[in-house]
Design an enzyme around this catalytic site. Structure first.
Site, mmCIF file in Angstrom:
data_model
loop_
_atom_site.group_PDB
_atom_site.id
_atom_site.type_symbol
_atom_site.label_atom_id
_atom_site.label_comp_id
_atom_site.label_asym_id
_atom_site.label_seq_id
_atom_site.Cartn_x
_atom_site.Cartn_y
_atom_site.Cartn_z
ATOM 1 N NE ARG A 39 -1.919 -1.354 3.958
ATOM 2 C CZ ARG A 39 -1.675 -2.193 4.472
ATOM 3 N NH1 ARG A 39 -2.123 -3.413 4.042
ATOM 4 N NH2 ARG A 39 -0.855 -2.575 5.709
ATOM 5 C CB CYS A 130 6.618 0.800 24.806
ATOM 6 S SG CYS A 130 4.827 -0.067 24.484
ATOM 7 N NE ARG A 235 -3.542 2.156 24.605
ATOM 8 C CZ ARG A 235 -2.255 1.579 24.227
ATOM 9 N NH1 ARG A 235 -1.130 2.305 24.674
ATOM 10 N NH2 ARG A 235 -1.979 0.499 23.892
ATOM 11 C CG HIS A 242 4.167 3.945 27.510
ATOM 12 N ND1 HIS A 242 3.159 4.677 26.616
ATOM 13 C CD2 HIS A 242 4.081 2.645 27.129
ATOM 14 C CE1 HIS A 242 2.874 4.059 25.735
ATOM 15 N NE2 HIS A 242 3.356 2.718 25.915
HETATM 16 N N1 LIG Z 1 4.203 1.957 19.463
HETATM 17 C C1 LIG Z 1 5.045 1.676 20.469
HETATM 18 O O1 LIG Z 1 5.097 2.281 21.424
HETATM 19 C C2 LIG Z 1 5.628 0.434 20.173
HETATM 20 C C3 LIG Z 1 6.412 -0.270 21.459
HETATM 21 C C4 LIG Z 1 6.899 -1.303 21.152
HETATM 22 C C5 LIG Z 1 6.607 -2.116 20.394
HETATM 23 N N2 LIG Z 1 5.828 -1.753 19.338
HETATM 24 C C6 LIG Z 1 5.592 -2.598 17.924
HETATM 25 O O2 LIG Z 1 5.932 -2.191 17.035
HETATM 26 C C7 LIG Z 1 5.367 -2.668 15.745
HETATM 27 C C8 LIG Z 1 4.842 -1.350 14.880
HETATM 28 O O3 LIG Z 1 4.315 -0.717 15.925
HETATM 29 P P1 LIG Z 1 3.813 0.926 15.281
HETATM 30 O O4 LIG Z 1 3.350 1.604 16.462
HETATM 31 O O5 LIG Z 1 5.043 1.677 14.628
HETATM 32 O O6 LIG Z 1 2.399 0.391 14.380
HETATM 33 P P2 LIG Z 1 1.930 1.433 13.157
HETATM 34 O O7 LIG Z 1 2.130 2.943 13.412
HETATM 35 O O8 LIG Z 1 0.486 0.962 12.888
HETATM 36 O O9 LIG Z 1 2.639 1.190 11.834
HETATM 37 C C9 LIG Z 1 2.633 -0.223 11.254
HETATM 38 C C10 LIG Z 1 3.843 -0.231 10.246
HETATM 39 O O10 LIG Z 1 3.662 -1.745 9.691
HETATM 40 C C11 LIG Z 1 3.665 -1.751 8.256
HETATM 41 N N3 LIG Z 1 2.947 -2.942 7.843
HETATM 42 C C12 LIG Z 1 1.639 -3.310 8.092
HETATM 43 N N4 LIG Z 1 1.334 -4.577 7.519
HETATM 44 C C13 LIG Z 1 2.399 -4.871 6.795
HETATM 45 C C14 LIG Z 1 2.839 -5.760 5.713
HETATM 46 N N5 LIG Z 1 1.882 -6.673 5.528
HETATM 47 N N6 LIG Z 1 4.068 -5.945 5.325
HETATM 48 C C15 LIG Z 1 4.716 -4.757 5.431
HETATM 49 N N7 LIG Z 1 4.750 -3.670 6.367
HETATM 50 C C16 LIG Z 1 3.509 -3.861 6.752
HETATM 51 C C17 LIG Z 1 2.925 -0.526 7.900
HETATM 52 O O11 LIG Z 1 2.923 -0.181 6.476
HETATM 53 P P3 LIG Z 1 1.918 0.601 5.676
HETATM 54 O O12 LIG Z 1 1.889 2.025 6.102
HETATM 55 O O13 LIG Z 1 2.216 0.226 4.441
HETATM 56 O O14 LIG Z 1 0.621 -0.189 6.184
HETATM 57 C C18 LIG Z 1 3.468 0.492 8.810
HETATM 58 O O15 LIG Z 1 4.688 0.732 8.245
HETATM 59 C C19 LIG Z 1 4.198 -3.355 16.504
HETATM 60 O O16 LIG Z 1 4.416 -4.819 16.490
HETATM 61 C C20 LIG Z 1 4.148 -2.965 17.958
HETATM 62 O O17 LIG Z 1 3.773 -3.854 18.603
HETATM 63 C C21 LIG Z 1 5.268 -0.536 19.151
#
Ligand SMILES: NC(=O)c1ccc[n+]([C@@H]2O[C@H](COP(=O)([O-])OP(=O)(O)OC[C@H]3O[C@@H](n4cnc5c(N)ncnc54)[C@H](OP(=O)(O)O)[C@@H]3O)[C@@H](O)[C@H]2O)c1
Length: 344
Positions: A39, A130, A235, A242
């Site tokens: 996408r 996190c 949340r 956090h």
């Molecule tokens: N946010 C935090 O504080 C935090 C902390 C620790 C760990 N995490 C972990 O880090 C991960 C990402 O979190 P986020 O907060 O960055 O999420 P996010 O903002 O929703 O971003 C998700 C990312 O994954 C990509 N993606 C989704 N489906 C995909 C696929 N099939 N193939 C390739 N890329 C794909 C999306 O790309 P598109 O834009 O193309 O959809 C986007 O770049 C999660 O596993 C989350 O649990 C997050």
């Protein structure tokens, strides 16, 4: 010497932060590739003063890439991390998919960098949740001094921890309330604007949520399996940062003054603890920062050897992207990897 690094999830909250942090810390990069889903093909993301165009994960060949910072959710990681790792590219994964695998080190560099030694078994290294990352940074130096036996923690977690759609949801709900529109809660189980929600991730059989279980399981794996931990994860309508109220019980005596002195010297920690109005850190002030901030250090008079702390960090940085980049730095500094393509 430079490494070829891929960031998967480069359009997401964590992925964008990873690109920023790699540039800020002048990570030794020969080539950087931004990957996301199909996408996002061609979507532009920043890397320092450069702009990268995203490629699709599905069509990318990892055989010439040294390090993959993976941040695209658990399902994508389950499928892709082993495939990428088999191509000789070390995966540092942000999701929960590999954290509890005994052949995958779960690393917070200030706490258990030595555990990285076994990473080659699967060529995957996991980044913690996190809320766990900032907690163990604060607990480790106190554990070394007085041996922690039990922790009770309540979290106040920002919406960015649930991805970019969750940030949009807080904005949209808040706006709707101000203009007297109907409030639709699309991303959270209840309204998040001007509210708090004691439910993060799914419910488990014992009544705890998965997020709460993760804090318990990950603290044991990273710090000490003997530590008992009970968490309530909430949340809150904060965009980034956090916060945690932490009650700690120790085997041996430790005073608030001793704890303050220890934490002042501890790696990754920054103590802001003036016993006066405003003499503590809030998530708003921690956003964009690398430190784990510790405030409100005091003795808990209801147990024999107890302390209470207020711990705040930027969940996108120490809770995710920064920790992942620090893990990559450990690999390089300990000479555990070398670039596949030698400089000409
Ligand atoms: N946010 C935090 O504080 C935090 C902390 C620790 C760990 N995490 C972990 O880090 C991960 C990402 O979190 P986020 O907060 O960055 O999420 P996010 O903002 O929703 O971003 C998700 C990312 O994954 C990509 N993606 C989704 N489906 C995909 C696929 N099939 N193939 C390739 N890329 C794909 C999306 O790309 P598109 O834009 O193309 O959809 C986007 O770049 C999660 O596993 C989350 O649990 C997050």
């Amino acid at each position: 010497m430079g490494f070829k690094v891929a960031v998967v999830g480069a359009t997401g909250n964590v992925g964008r932060e990873m690109l920023d942090i790699l540039a800020e810390r002048q990570f030794p990069i020969a080539e950087i590739i931004a990957l996301a889903s199909s996408r996002s093909l061609g979507t532009e993301v920043s890397f320092g003063d450069k702009t990268l165009k995203c490629k699709a994960l599905d069509n990318y060949d990892f055989s010439g890439t040294d390090i993959c910072l993976m941040s695209a959710g658990g399902a994508v990681s389950k499928e892709w991390s082993p495939k990428i790792a088999r191509q000789g590219c070390v995966v540092i994964d942000n999701s929960s998919a590999w954290r509890y695998d005994q052949d995958v080190p779960l690393i917070v560099p200030e706490v258990n960098a030595d555990a990285i030694a076994g990473f080659a078994k699967k060529n995957i290294i996991a980044n913690p949740n996190c809320s766990t990352a900032q907690l163990v940074v604060a607990l480790k130096p106190l554990h070394d001094k007085a041996k922690i036996t039990r922790v009770v923690v309540s979290t106040y977690q920002s919406v960015s921890g649930a991805g970019k759609e969750a940030m949009d949801a807080l904005f949209a709900e808040t706006r709707a309330i101000f203009v007297s529109d109907a409030v639709e809660s699309k991303k959270f189980p209840k309204r998040i604007a001007f509210n708090v929600i004691p439910e993060i991730d799914v419910f488990m059989e014992d009544g705890y949520t998965k997020e709460e279980w993760k804090m318990m399981a990950e603290t044991k794996k990273i710090l000490d399996p003997k530590i008992k931990l009970s968490a309530t994860c909430v949340r809150v309508p904060v965009f980034i940062g956090h916060s945690e109220a932490v009650n700690i019980e120790f085997e041996n005596p430790i005073s608030a003054d001793e704890a303050r002195d220890i934490l002042r010297e501890a790696p990754g920690c920054l103590v802001i603890d003036k016993r006066e109005p405003g003499g503590y850190i809030t998530p708003h002030e921690a956003a964009g920062e690398d430190a784990t901030y510790i405030s409100r250090i005091r003795e808990d008079p209801t147990v024999d050897n107890g302390l209470v702390l207020w711990v705040v960090a930027d969940n996108l940085r120490k809770g995710a992207a920064l920790n992942a980049v620090q893990i990559a730095e450990v690999l390089i500094n300990r000479k555990l990897i070398s670039p596949k393509q030698k400089a000409a």
